[in-house]
Write an enzyme that holds these catalytic residues in place. Structure first.
Site, PDB file in Angstrom:
ATOM      1  N   ASP A 140       4.853  -6.041   9.387  1.00  0.00           N
ATOM      2  CA  ASP A 140       5.933  -5.682  10.309  1.00  0.00           C
ATOM      3  C   ASP A 140       5.940  -6.596  11.531  1.00  0.00           C
ATOM      4  O   ASP A 140       7.011  -6.998  12.008  1.00  0.00           O
ATOM      5  CB  ASP A 140       5.776  -4.223  10.762  1.00  0.00           C
ATOM      6  CG  ASP A 140       6.237  -3.250   9.687  1.00  0.00           C
ATOM      7  OD1 ASP A 140       6.922  -3.675   8.750  1.00  0.00           O
ATOM      8  OD2 ASP A 140       5.897  -2.054   9.801  1.00  0.00           O
ATOM      9  N   ARG A 179       0.845  -1.196   0.000  1.00  0.00           N
ATOM     10  CA  ARG A 179       0.000   0.000   0.000  1.00  0.00           C
ATOM     11  C   ARG A 179       0.871   1.233   0.000  1.00  0.00           C
ATOM     12  O   ARG A 179       1.738   1.372   0.867  1.00  0.00           O
ATOM     13  CB  ARG A 179      -0.821   0.039   1.312  1.00  0.00           C
ATOM     14  CG  ARG A 179      -2.065  -0.722   1.281  1.00  0.00           C
ATOM     15  CD  ARG A 179      -3.045  -0.315   2.331  1.00  0.00           C
ATOM     16  NE  ARG A 179      -2.565   0.128   3.633  1.00  0.00           N
ATOM     17  CZ  ARG A 179      -3.367   0.528   4.602  1.00  0.00           C
ATOM     18  NH1 ARG A 179      -4.663   0.543   4.415  1.00  0.00           N
ATOM     19  NH2 ARG A 179      -2.887   0.904   5.760  1.00  0.00           N
ATOM     20  N   ASP A 208       0.456  -3.297  12.195  1.00  0.00           N
ATOM     21  CA  ASP A 208       0.904  -3.665  10.843  1.00  0.00           C
ATOM     22  C   ASP A 208       1.250  -5.153  10.808  1.00  0.00           C
ATOM     23  O   ASP A 208       2.225  -5.593  11.414  1.00  0.00           O
ATOM     24  CB  ASP A 208       2.131  -2.805  10.481  1.00  0.00           C
ATOM     25  CG  ASP A 208       2.522  -2.989   9.025  1.00  0.00           C
ATOM     26  OD1 ASP A 208       2.727  -4.149   8.592  1.00  0.00           O
ATOM     27  OD2 ASP A 208       2.604  -1.981   8.309  1.00  0.00           O
ATOM     28  N   THR A 265      -1.343   7.500  -0.599  1.00  0.00           N
ATOM     29  CA  THR A 265      -2.630   7.352  -1.313  1.00  0.00           C
ATOM     30  C   THR A 265      -3.443   6.171  -0.793  1.00  0.00           C
ATOM     31  O   THR A 265      -4.634   6.071  -1.077  1.00  0.00           O
ATOM     32  CB  THR A 265      -2.386   7.117  -2.810  1.00  0.00           C
ATOM     33  OG1 THR A 265      -1.695   5.860  -2.953  1.00  0.00           O
ATOM     34  CG2 THR A 265      -1.537   8.222  -3.413  1.00  0.00           C
TER      35      THR A 265
HETATM   36  C1  PRP Z   1      -1.118  -4.744   4.351  1.00  0.00           C
HETATM   37  C2  PRP Z   1      -1.945  -6.005   4.420  1.00  0.00           C
HETATM   38  C3  PRP Z   1      -2.765  -5.932   3.156  1.00  0.00           C
HETATM   39  C4  PRP Z   1      -3.010  -4.460   3.018  1.00  0.00           C
HETATM   40  C5  PRP Z   1      -4.403  -4.175   3.470  1.00  0.00           C
HETATM   41  O1  PRP Z   1      -0.055  -4.887   3.489  1.00  0.00           O
HETATM   42  O2  PRP Z   1      -1.181  -7.159   4.521  1.00  0.00           O
HETATM   43  O3  PRP Z   1      -2.113  -6.454   2.020  1.00  0.00           O
HETATM   44  O4  PRP Z   1      -2.065  -3.788   3.869  1.00  0.00           O
HETATM   45  O5  PRP Z   1      -4.737  -2.862   3.274  1.00  0.00           O
HETATM   46  P1  PRP Z   1      -5.822  -2.411   2.200  1.00  0.00           P
HETATM   47  O6  PRP Z   1      -7.037  -3.256   2.406  1.00  0.00           O
HETATM   48  O7  PRP Z   1      -6.062  -0.971   2.551  1.00  0.00           O
HETATM   49  O8  PRP Z   1      -5.233  -2.577   0.834  1.00  0.00           O
HETATM   50  P2  PRP Z   1       1.105  -3.762   3.330  1.00  0.00           P
HETATM   51  O9  PRP Z   1       0.778  -2.838   2.215  1.00  0.00           O
HETATM   52  O10 PRP Z   1       1.348  -3.136   4.673  1.00  0.00           O
HETATM   53  O11 PRP Z   1       2.337  -4.584   2.836  1.00  0.00           O
HETATM   54  P3  PRP Z   1       3.189  -5.722   3.609  1.00  0.00           P
HETATM   55  O12 PRP Z   1       2.310  -6.923   3.741  1.00  0.00           O
HETATM   56  O13 PRP Z   1       4.333  -5.928   2.673  1.00  0.00           O
HETATM   57  O14 PRP Z   1       3.622  -5.177   4.946  1.00  0.00           O
HETATM   58  N1  URA Z   2      -2.451  -3.236   6.909  1.00  0.00           N
HETATM   59  C1  URA Z   2      -2.077  -3.678   8.128  1.00  0.00           C
HETATM   60  O1  URA Z   2      -1.098  -4.414   8.236  1.00  0.00           O
HETATM   61  N2  URA Z   2      -2.795  -3.299   9.200  1.00  0.00           N
HETATM   62  C2  URA Z   2      -3.873  -2.514   9.105  1.00  0.00           C
HETATM   63  O2  URA Z   2      -4.506  -2.212  10.139  1.00  0.00           O
HETATM   64  C3  URA Z   2      -4.253  -2.049   7.830  1.00  0.00           C
HETATM   65  C4  URA Z   2      -3.517  -2.431   6.751  1.00  0.00           C
END
Ligand code: PRP
Ligand code: URA
Length: 208
Positions: free
Chosen positions: A202, A103, A199, A107
């Site tokens: 993380d 994400r 997160d 944005t």
């Molecule tokens: C997180 C999560 C989803 C997304 C959800 O990923 O694992 O993929 O955010 O958010 P959304 O419904 O608003 O799209 P992130 O972008 O943090 O990437 P990561 O898994 O690499 O940490």
């Molecule tokens: N992605 C995450 O990992 N946590 C949230 O709460 C939203 C998006």
């Protein structure tokens, strides 16, 4: 919300509470993600089709069953990775096709960075795995990739969903059933789920 399933299972409720706890360390967090994923796998596959298969027990012959559908597990990188093992333990024959999305923090839109799907679909049903359904941007983008690939039957399996993401999925892809361990209250102004767990990527990978 008739194709949205929120688990009512006490084991799921217990484990998801441990997962949310800010004091849960990455090692335990990964273990819980794998275990809850396994429990969700059981719920999300209840309507898979089977075909009859004759089985000989030591005492008699009976008409048993075998899975008819070819299953593709589609973890959204990174955080969906932690859910794969829980599913694979129950369906070791499943193929795993990774989709890389992150994400954009400004944005909140998903940015695709990995997709090695072959030209033609190799599975008949795809289970998208991602712990968090927040705005729904990542989930809807992945559904679009899989529909373009030609898969007809798609399900989303997550751990925590926000009403905003669920509504978006239902608006854009009403044919995709959603399975969640918990449905939370709302998103905060940075797109994080409240109360959520923070997160998910993380916390699994120790990068927070
Ligand atoms: C997180 C999560 C989803 C997304 C959800 O990923 O694992 O993929 O955010 O958010 P959304 O419904 O608003 O799209 P992130 O972008 O943090 O990437 P990561 O898994 O690499 O940490
Ligand atoms: N992605 C995450 O990992 N946590 C949230 O709460 C939203 C998006």
């Amino acid at each position: 919300m008739n194709n949205v399933f929120a688990s009512q299972h006490p084991l799921v409720a217990h484990k998801i509470s441990r997962l949310r706890d800010k004091n849960t360390e990455p090692k335990k967090f990964r273990e819980l993600v794998r275990e809850i994923a396994g429990l969700m796998a059981y719920e999300a596959t209840a309507d898979l089709l089977t075909s009859p298969r004759q089985v000989e027990t030591p005492l008699a012959t009976l008409e048993g069953a075998e899975l008819k559908e070819k299953i593709g597990l589609v973890p959204i990188l990174r955080a969906g990775l932690g859910m794969v093992e829980g599913f694979w333990e129950l369906m070791p024959q499943a193929e795993v096709w990774h989709i890389g999305l992150y994400r954009d923090e400004q944005t909140l839109r998903p940015v695709e960075y990995y997709n090695k799907l072959p030209l033609e679909p190799t599975v008949s049903v795809c289970l998208i795995l991602d712990p968090m359904l927040a705005t729904g941007g990542s989930a809807t983008a992945t559904v679009e990739v899989l529909k373009r690939w030609g898969v007809k039957k798609i399900k989303f399996v997550g751990l925590i969903g926000a009403p905003e993401g669920i509504a978006r999925m239902q608006r854009e892809h009403p044919d995709v059933s959603i399975y969640l361990a918990a449905i939370d209250e709302r998103l905060n102004n940075r797109g994080y789920i409240l109360p959520g767990l923070g997160d998910a990527g993380d916390r699994q990978f120790g990068t927070g």
